[in-house]
Enzyme design. Sequence first.
Site, PDB file in Angstrom:
ATOM      1  N   VAL A 318       0.874  -1.009   0.550  1.00  0.00           N
ATOM      2  CA  VAL A 318       0.019   0.410  -0.075  1.00  0.00           C
ATOM      3  C   VAL A 318       1.048   1.304  -0.286  1.00  0.00           C
ATOM      4  O   VAL A 318       1.330   1.363   0.643  1.00  0.00           O
ATOM      5  CB  VAL A 318      -0.729  -0.263   1.033  1.00  0.00           C
ATOM      6  CG1 VAL A 318      -2.062  -1.108   1.541  1.00  0.00           C
ATOM      7  CG2 VAL A 318      -0.306  -0.117   2.434  1.00  0.00           C
ATOM      8  N   GLU A 319       0.054   2.192   0.115  1.00  0.00           N
ATOM      9  CA  GLU A 319       1.038   3.904  -0.877  1.00  0.00           C
ATOM     10  C   GLU A 319       1.422   3.933   0.782  1.00  0.00           C
ATOM     11  O   GLU A 319       2.686   4.950   0.199  1.00  0.00           O
ATOM     12  CB  GLU A 319       0.233   5.021  -1.405  1.00  0.00           C
ATOM     13  CG  GLU A 319      -0.458   5.348  -0.506  1.00  0.00           C
ATOM     14  CD  GLU A 319      -2.277   4.577  -1.059  1.00  0.00           C
ATOM     15  OE1 GLU A 319      -3.177   5.218  -0.318  1.00  0.00           O
ATOM     16  OE2 GLU A 319      -2.220   3.288  -1.060  1.00  0.00           O
ATOM     17  N   GLN A 320       1.099   4.027   1.780  1.00  0.00           N
ATOM     18  CA  GLN A 320       1.787   4.144   3.100  1.00  0.00           C
ATOM     19  C   GLN A 320       3.556   3.648   3.253  1.00  0.00           C
ATOM     20  O   GLN A 320       4.299   4.247   3.544  1.00  0.00           O
ATOM     21  CB  GLN A 320       0.893   3.657   4.280  1.00  0.00           C
ATOM     22  CG  GLN A 320      -0.744   5.053   4.464  1.00  0.00           C
ATOM     23  CD  GLN A 320      -1.360   4.553   3.668  1.00  0.00           C
ATOM     24  OE1 GLN A 320      -0.826   3.441   2.693  1.00  0.00           O
ATOM     25  NE2 GLN A 320      -2.516   4.914   4.058  1.00  0.00           N
ATOM     26  N   GLY A 321       3.665   2.377   2.284  1.00  0.00           N
ATOM     27  CA  GLY A 321       4.685   1.828   2.420  1.00  0.00           C
ATOM     28  C   GLY A 321       5.267   0.880   2.981  1.00  0.00           C
ATOM     29  O   GLY A 321       6.246   0.573   3.298  1.00  0.00           O
TER      30      GLY A 321
END
EC number: 2.8.3.8
Length: 503
Positions: A318-321
């Site tokens: 996911v984009e939060q890493g």
Amino acid sequence: MNKWMSAEAAAASIPDGATVAITGSGGGLLEPDAVLAALETRFLQTGHPCNLTVVHALGVGDGQGSGLGRFAHAGMVKRVIGGHWVWSSAMQALAESGQIEGYSFPGGVIATLFREIGAGRPGVITRVGLRTFVDPRLGGGKLNAVTTEDLVELIEIGGDEYLRFKPIKIDFSIVMASSADDRGNLSTRREPADLDIYAVALAAHNSGGKVIAQVKGKSAGHVPARLVRVPGVMVDVTVETPAQRQCAISDYDATLSGESLGETADPDMPEGMRLIVAERAAQELGTNQSVNFGFGFPGAIPAVLAQQGRGSEYWGSVEQGIHRGAMLDGPMFGTARNADAIVPSVDQFDFYSGGGIDITFLGMGEFDQEGNVNVSKLGSTVVGPGGFMDIAQGARKIVFCGAFEAKGLRVQRKSDDSLEIVSPGSVPKAVKRVRHVTFSGLQARLDGKEVFYVTERAVFKLDPLGVRLIEVAKGIDMQKDVLARMEFAPLVDEHLLEASIAH
């Protein structure tokens, strides 16, 4: 030299008219809310600081007034540049009514812009956002009539089109970390994500501004250099906040921060329409693929895959890493227990926009006859794209997931797996033209992407001639329940036409 001071003293150092960048993501991730609350209190008591510009990449807040909501008072801000607005309805209302200037940009672009500002480069030059609402030809990301300055321009390099998001001088950055030592070195070792903390701090420091860091406490003894996320040379003020929580659901959980492994419960299974859509969407996932799951309907897919015994067949992120692990859903979307890796969100967005994933599952507010999708502005309410646009730009295959209609739709799956529409929705989502182009069907065709639109009753695919209906759920009447309830006439797969004639 870094100074320790109270949240109130730190807030008092920010003058009227400053441009403030903040870290954070939904669920309280890296949200420096003690400092933001002190800023809010000072404004409500004194009227200062006022006319601020606030810049944030992802959604910050709990929907109950924290995070971005701390700034949501008439006169406190003059401009907000944000990637995701949904965690502050009060700020959404200020933008909708034209009381502030508002820009909505891709979350990954904003996170990367912080890095580029700090590096002294001429902004972010990218293909992310071409032919969408952030393209100057479609509004340049402006949210209302009082927003007039052009912060994005269309340029050409080597005969190809790009968007250039212009750099902004950052006066103050307010960030959150786990701890700091007396030299100001910040560690995020106990946090579920790193997000863009380094880039946000860099943008202010190298713009000649100041960095305020909220931490739970002072580092106990030596902190290994590898665990320092922001070096103290970039930090001006540190605010000790003993009551600081790791996130909304935990004071501290080492399985969320990746410091240790632990037992995880089976994920909560989605129900009703979310389950129906998630099960059908999951069929589009191949084996050994790199995959991203978006917020909303797609957040239910990992639980479905786990139930099907397919949890080890793909590499999720996911984009939060966050890479792999037991992904959390709902307000804690963007976190995972027992993750394989936690990397800065800026690096994660580089991975996405450069083509690092095979397939992404994304939400869908509405879609139209050109294959465009809107998730960023629903009715008159600004939502923002978050990481949606950055992810869609780089993915080879995109599966949009959502209900066929909105407002009042209720469906029921019968024992024979056929679908019954208990009550139809009153708001169509298959429209002639989306209100906001968050995803461009034309650009996807030009880029040769494989695109699907999965709903509870029908599946569509984007092909060179337009949007094509390729599948209808068992128990659904194609003409009455699908075609007659769309604002445009899609292409219809030949096998469906033959089945309709035979019926």
